[in-house]
Design a protein around this motif. Structure first.
Motif, PDB file in Angstrom:
ATOM      1  N   UNK A  64       0.818  -1.205   0.000  1.00  0.00           N
ATOM      2  CA  UNK A  64       0.000   0.000   0.000  1.00  0.00           C
ATOM      3  C   UNK A  64       0.855   1.260   0.000  1.00  0.00           C
ATOM      4  N   UNK A  65       1.846   1.336   0.876  1.00  0.00           N
ATOM      5  CA  UNK A  65       2.691   2.529   0.972  1.00  0.00           C
ATOM      6  C   UNK A  65       3.433   2.793  -0.335  1.00  0.00           C
ATOM      7  N   UNK A  66       3.934   1.737  -0.983  1.00  0.00           N
ATOM      8  CA  UNK A  66       4.653   1.905  -2.250  1.00  0.00           C
ATOM      9  C   UNK A  66       3.725   2.394  -3.352  1.00  0.00           C
ATOM     10  N   UNK A  67       2.512   1.858  -3.390  1.00  0.00           N
ATOM     11  CA  UNK A  67       1.523   2.295  -4.372  1.00  0.00           C
ATOM     12  C   UNK A  67       1.237   3.785  -4.196  1.00  0.00           C
ATOM     13  N   UNK A  68       0.977   4.188  -2.953  1.00  0.00           N
ATOM     14  CA  UNK A  68       0.646   5.586  -2.689  1.00  0.00           C
ATOM     15  C   UNK A  68       1.816   6.513  -2.995  1.00  0.00           C
TER      16      UNK A  68
ATOM     17  N   UNK B 281       0.686  12.914  -5.601  1.00  0.00           N
ATOM     18  CA  UNK B 281       1.537  14.074  -5.903  1.00  0.00           C
ATOM     19  C   UNK B 281       2.547  14.297  -4.773  1.00  0.00           C
ATOM     20  N   UNK B 282       3.725  14.783  -5.131  1.00  0.00           N
ATOM     21  CA  UNK B 282       4.853  14.851  -4.192  1.00  0.00           C
ATOM     22  C   UNK B 282       4.645  15.807  -3.023  1.00  0.00           C
ATOM     23  N   UNK B 283       3.685  16.732  -3.101  1.00  0.00           N
ATOM     24  CA  UNK B 283       3.500  17.677  -1.993  1.00  0.00           C
ATOM     25  C   UNK B 283       2.833  17.058  -0.778  1.00  0.00           C
ATOM     26  N   UNK B 284       2.343  15.808  -0.909  1.00  0.00           N
ATOM     27  CA  UNK B 284       1.651  15.160   0.196  1.00  0.00           C
ATOM     28  C   UNK B 284       2.525  14.111   0.871  1.00  0.00           C
ATOM     29  N   UNK B 285       2.324  13.966   2.188  1.00  0.00           N
ATOM     30  CA  UNK B 285       2.997  12.922   2.956  1.00  0.00           C
ATOM     31  C   UNK B 285       2.068  11.722   3.043  1.00  0.00           C
ATOM     32  N   UNK B 286       2.631  10.578   3.417  1.00  0.00           N
ATOM     33  CA  UNK B 286       1.847   9.344   3.488  1.00  0.00           C
ATOM     34  C   UNK B 286       2.024   8.696   4.848  1.00  0.00           C
ATOM     35  N   UNK B 287       0.911   8.228   5.421  1.00  0.00           N
ATOM     36  CA  UNK B 287       0.905   7.441   6.641  1.00  0.00           C
ATOM     37  C   UNK B 287       0.017   6.239   6.336  1.00  0.00           C
TER      38      UNK B 287
ATOM     39  N   UNK C 275      -3.689   9.586   5.241  1.00  0.00           N
ATOM     40  CA  UNK C 275      -3.696   8.426   6.140  1.00  0.00           C
ATOM     41  C   UNK C 275      -4.524   7.357   5.447  1.00  0.00           C
ATOM     42  N   UNK C 276      -3.926   6.179   5.253  1.00  0.00           N
ATOM     43  CA  UNK C 276      -4.617   5.128   4.505  1.00  0.00           C
ATOM     44  C   UNK C 276      -4.496   3.779   5.208  1.00  0.00           C
ATOM     45  N   UNK C 277      -5.652   3.138   5.402  1.00  0.00           N
ATOM     46  CA  UNK C 277      -5.672   1.803   5.982  1.00  0.00           C
ATOM     47  C   UNK C 277      -5.503   1.771   7.483  1.00  0.00           C
ATOM     48  N   UNK C 278      -5.504   2.903   8.124  1.00  0.00           N
ATOM     49  CA  UNK C 278      -5.327   2.956   9.575  1.00  0.00           C
ATOM     50  C   UNK C 278      -6.613   3.433  10.225  1.00  0.00           C
TER      51      UNK C 278
END
Length: 165
Positions: free
Chosen positions: A83-87, A92-98, A137-140
């Motif tokens: 999931x993290x790799x897909x996101x 877009x690069x301006x966003x962070x991922x959790x 925030x995805x999947x949490x």
């Protein structure tokens, strides 16, 4: 998945030219909505104007950062992706991922958008996504924004801070 807001500008607000409103506020413009009392304002919404009606009263429809994800196209194929790799790849690069640490298997994304991909992840895998400021925030399980204070409204009693219920 999208936080929204709507602003209605009163009919009694007059302009020399109705077109002035539409030249001042455009789709995609950033918007911050604050509310409060006694010049003590708290930020209630941060996002972008997604629609401006062309009639009076003027209604501004607004969306959070999901506004950009609905407009970012995706054409990708993944044989075995987390999931993290897909996101990281489609966001877009301006966003962070959790994101939750989970493997999704094979995923094919053809002529779609990032927002539609997040909807597919929710429907197919039960992985909900939402923005907390500029972090997706995805999947949490829902996580509170650590910078958010709890606001208490008192309708009755000595410390009443609401004019009318």
């Amino acid at each position: 998945m999208t936080d929204t807001a709507e602003i209605v500008i009163a009919k009694k607000l007059f302009f020399d030219d109705k077109e002035k409103v539409f030249s001042l506020i455009k789709t995609g413009d950033p918007i911050v909505i604050k509310g409060g009392y006694n010049r003590n304002f708290e930020t209630e919404f941060v996002g972008f104007v997604s629609q401006v009606n062309d009639d009076m009263p003027v209604v501004l429809k607004c969306e959070d950062n999901m506004y950009w994800l609905k407009r970012t196209s995706v054409n990708k194929y993944y044989k075995n992706v987390k999931l993290a790799d897909l996101l990281k790849d489609i966001l877009p690069s301006q966003f962070k991922i959790n994101a939750m640490d989970v493997s999704l298997g094979t995923i094919k994304l053809v002529r779609t958008t990032v927002a539609a991909t997040l909807l597919m992840l929710k429907d197919k895998y039960g992985l909900y996504s939402n923005f907390v400021e500029d972090t997706l925030v995805s999947g949490k399980i829902y996580e509170d924004n650590p910078n958010t204070e709890v606001v208490k409204y008192a309708i009755n009693g000595q410390n009443k801070n609401v004019i009318k219920n």
